[in-house]
Design a protein around this motif. Sequence first.
Motif, PDB file in Angstrom:
ATOM      1  N   LEU A 183      23.096  31.464  39.835  1.00  0.00           N
ATOM      2  CA  LEU A 183      23.786  32.748  39.214  1.00  0.00           C
ATOM      3  C   LEU A 183      25.108  32.812  39.498  1.00  0.00           C
ATOM      4  O   LEU A 183      26.178  33.175  38.807  1.00  0.00           O
ATOM      5  N   PHE A 184      25.404  32.320  40.695  1.00  0.00           N
ATOM      6  CA  PHE A 184      26.982  32.171  41.040  1.00  0.00           C
ATOM      7  C   PHE A 184      27.635  31.068  40.301  1.00  0.00           C
ATOM      8  O   PHE A 184      28.716  31.711  39.982  1.00  0.00           O
ATOM      9  N   LEU A 185      26.954  30.147  40.507  1.00  0.00           N
ATOM     10  CA  LEU A 185      27.869  29.119  39.443  1.00  0.00           C
ATOM     11  C   LEU A 185      27.798  29.477  38.028  1.00  0.00           C
ATOM     12  O   LEU A 185      28.873  29.105  37.532  1.00  0.00           O
ATOM     13  N   LEU A 186      26.865  30.067  37.509  1.00  0.00           N
ATOM     14  CA  LEU A 186      26.826  30.413  35.977  1.00  0.00           C
ATOM     15  C   LEU A 186      27.822  31.502  35.807  1.00  0.00           C
ATOM     16  O   LEU A 186      28.638  31.310  35.002  1.00  0.00           O
ATOM     17  N   ALA A 187      27.906  32.453  36.712  1.00  0.00           N
ATOM     18  CA  ALA A 187      28.779  33.537  36.470  1.00  0.00           C
ATOM     19  C   ALA A 187      30.458  33.143  36.730  1.00  0.00           C
ATOM     20  O   ALA A 187      31.263  33.504  36.156  1.00  0.00           O
ATOM     21  N   SER A 188      30.450  32.184  37.529  1.00  0.00           N
ATOM     22  CA  SER A 188      31.741  31.530  37.929  1.00  0.00           C
ATOM     23  C   SER A 188      32.417  30.832  36.486  1.00  0.00           C
ATOM     24  O   SER A 188      33.395  30.920  36.357  1.00  0.00           O
ATOM     25  N   GLY A 189      31.572  30.060  36.052  1.00  0.00           N
ATOM     26  CA  GLY A 189      31.646  29.243  34.949  1.00  0.00           C
ATOM     27  C   GLY A 189      32.020  30.149  33.771  1.00  0.00           C
ATOM     28  O   GLY A 189      33.091  29.845  33.010  1.00  0.00           O
ATOM     29  N   VAL A 190      31.311  31.131  33.509  1.00  0.00           N
ATOM     30  CA  VAL A 190      31.480  32.024  32.352  1.00  0.00           C
ATOM     31  C   VAL A 190      32.945  32.901  32.678  1.00  0.00           C
ATOM     32  O   VAL A 190      33.529  33.059  31.734  1.00  0.00           O
ATOM     33  N   GLY A 197      29.102  41.394  36.089  1.00  0.00           N
ATOM     34  CA  GLY A 197      29.020  42.377  37.062  1.00  0.00           C
ATOM     35  C   GLY A 197      27.488  42.567  37.259  1.00  0.00           C
ATOM     36  O   GLY A 197      27.028  42.750  38.615  1.00  0.00           O
ATOM     37  N   ALA A 198      26.956  42.971  36.277  1.00  0.00           N
ATOM     38  CA  ALA A 198      25.258  43.259  36.632  1.00  0.00           C
ATOM     39  C   ALA A 198      24.535  41.869  37.227  1.00  0.00           C
ATOM     40  O   ALA A 198      23.724  41.965  38.124  1.00  0.00           O
ATOM     41  N   ALA A 199      24.875  40.847  36.491  1.00  0.00           N
ATOM     42  CA  ALA A 199      24.191  39.510  37.121  1.00  0.00           C
ATOM     43  C   ALA A 199      24.726  39.169  38.577  1.00  0.00           C
ATOM     44  O   ALA A 199      23.919  38.806  39.564  1.00  0.00           O
ATOM     45  N   GLY A 200      25.981  39.560  38.878  1.00  0.00           N
ATOM     46  CA  GLY A 200      26.366  39.413  40.363  1.00  0.00           C
ATOM     47  C   GLY A 200      25.714  40.421  41.494  1.00  0.00           C
ATOM     48  O   GLY A 200      25.278  39.889  42.450  1.00  0.00           O
ATOM     49  N   LEU A 201      25.500  41.610  40.846  1.00  0.00           N
ATOM     50  CA  LEU A 201      24.849  42.710  41.544  1.00  0.00           C
ATOM     51  C   LEU A 201      23.403  42.235  41.875  1.00  0.00           C
ATOM     52  O   LEU A 201      22.764  42.173  43.115  1.00  0.00           O
ATOM     53  N   PHE A 202      22.830  41.739  40.651  1.00  0.00           N
ATOM     54  CA  PHE A 202      21.214  41.161  40.882  1.00  0.00           C
ATOM     55  C   PHE A 202      21.205  40.218  41.899  1.00  0.00           C
ATOM     56  O   PHE A 202      20.543  39.880  42.728  1.00  0.00           O
ATOM     57  N   ALA A 220      31.864  38.889  49.855  1.00  0.00           N
ATOM     58  CA  ALA A 220      33.250  38.360  49.838  1.00  0.00           C
ATOM     59  C   ALA A 220      34.057  38.679  48.412  1.00  0.00           C
ATOM     60  O   ALA A 220      35.364  39.069  48.295  1.00  0.00           O
ATOM     61  N   LEU A 221      33.313  38.131  47.391  1.00  0.00           N
ATOM     62  CA  LEU A 221      33.671  38.182  45.974  1.00  0.00           C
ATOM     63  C   LEU A 221      34.034  39.661  45.524  1.00  0.00           C
ATOM     64  O   LEU A 221      34.831  39.913  45.013  1.00  0.00           O
ATOM     65  N   PHE A 222      33.015  40.188  45.893  1.00  0.00           N
ATOM     66  CA  PHE A 222      33.230  41.895  45.641  1.00  0.00           C
ATOM     67  C   PHE A 222      34.155  42.615  46.161  1.00  0.00           C
ATOM     68  O   PHE A 222      34.938  43.233  45.639  1.00  0.00           O
ATOM     69  N   LEU A 223      34.550  42.393  47.389  1.00  0.00           N
ATOM     70  CA  LEU A 223      35.643  42.601  48.573  1.00  0.00           C
ATOM     71  C   LEU A 223      36.944  42.459  47.851  1.00  0.00           C
ATOM     72  O   LEU A 223      37.861  43.230  47.849  1.00  0.00           O
ATOM     73  N   ILE A 224      37.155  41.060  47.469  1.00  0.00           N
ATOM     74  CA  ILE A 224      38.194  40.622  46.518  1.00  0.00           C
ATOM     75  C   ILE A 224      38.508  41.425  45.501  1.00  0.00           C
ATOM     76  O   ILE A 224      39.579  41.699  44.927  1.00  0.00           O
ATOM     77  N   GLY A 225      37.490  41.611  44.682  1.00  0.00           N
ATOM     78  CA  GLY A 225      37.511  42.108  43.467  1.00  0.00           C
ATOM     79  C   GLY A 225      37.962  43.518  43.702  1.00  0.00           C
ATOM     80  O   GLY A 225      38.777  44.284  42.927  1.00  0.00           O
TER      81      GLY A 225
END
Length: 82
Positions: free
Chosen positions: A8-15, A28-33, A75-80
């Motif tokens: 999911l991390f790789l998929l979300a990064s690519g999208v 965002g929902a996929a990242g939270l999940f 870390a990704l969330f805190l950067i955002g």
Amino acid sequence: MAGASVFLFLLASGVSFAFRGNGGIFLGAAGLFSFLLSGYGFYVGMKSFKEEQVSHRMSVLGSITSGGMLVAWLALFLIGVR
């Protein structure tokens, strides 16, 4: 669970890269999940060390990967948020 979180991390990064950072609520929902999934995977991995007379090789691999993904998502969330 660790594998699903990495996927999911790789998929979300690519999208997100394809949409130039405008992924929307679905990413965002996929990242939270995935964040919750990696946290639960780490918890289950830590619980599995109590079992005796089994090989802990997969427990170690899953716990390290889930813990790493938990830190990466945080870390990704805190950067955002910044």
